[in-house]
Design a protein around this motif. Sequence first.
Motif: not given
Length: 200
Positions: A55, A140-141, A155, A159, A164-165, A168, A170-172
């Motif tokens: 990443e 999704q969060q 993580y 994923a 999902i990636s 993504t 980590q962002t959620h």
Amino acid sequence: MSNQRMIPILFEEDKLLAKIAERNHLAFKILYQKYYDIIFKFSFRLLRCESSAEEVIQETMLHIWQMGDKLKAINNIEAYIKTIARRRAIDLLRLNEKAANIHKELLAISEVEESSIRDGNTMEYAHLALTEGIGKLPEQQRQVYQLCYQQGFKYKEAADKLNISHGTVQTHMKLALKFLKGYIHKHSHFAIIAFIFKFL
């Protein structure tokens, strides 16, 4: 054979950057492969996670691609790339550590003795606020939070399960924790808020 050996360096770096600024994909591919191993090794030493190191590579090189004409002003591209990669790797490390600490302390709320808090109902209110907050997260969060912090998924595992990636996920997680912090702040006694916020 390392990635940087796959394609010979066809241009001097100043000319290479000029061509990338002009959106030359071959020039960008050359630069990408030249610095792939360097960024990966540094990031992996820090993060101990292949997907996180990947990443860092993607985001570092995306940053380079998006710079456009600003690339022409860079005198030392290697130093510049290393700086960007280092900052992103440290950001990811801090994010992962912060998320782990927040979760640890949120769970610890239920174990704190009532005598250590002025209001005997504070623990109940905080636990209720946390539970309600989780229920109000976007789907999704909520799934990411439940998988990673309630079911113990890593993580990358989350994923893969959600298709999902890693980024993504980590962002959620970042957004979920930010929301929960605000929700608990609005619905809990100030004493428990102070206890939790020491670790945010």
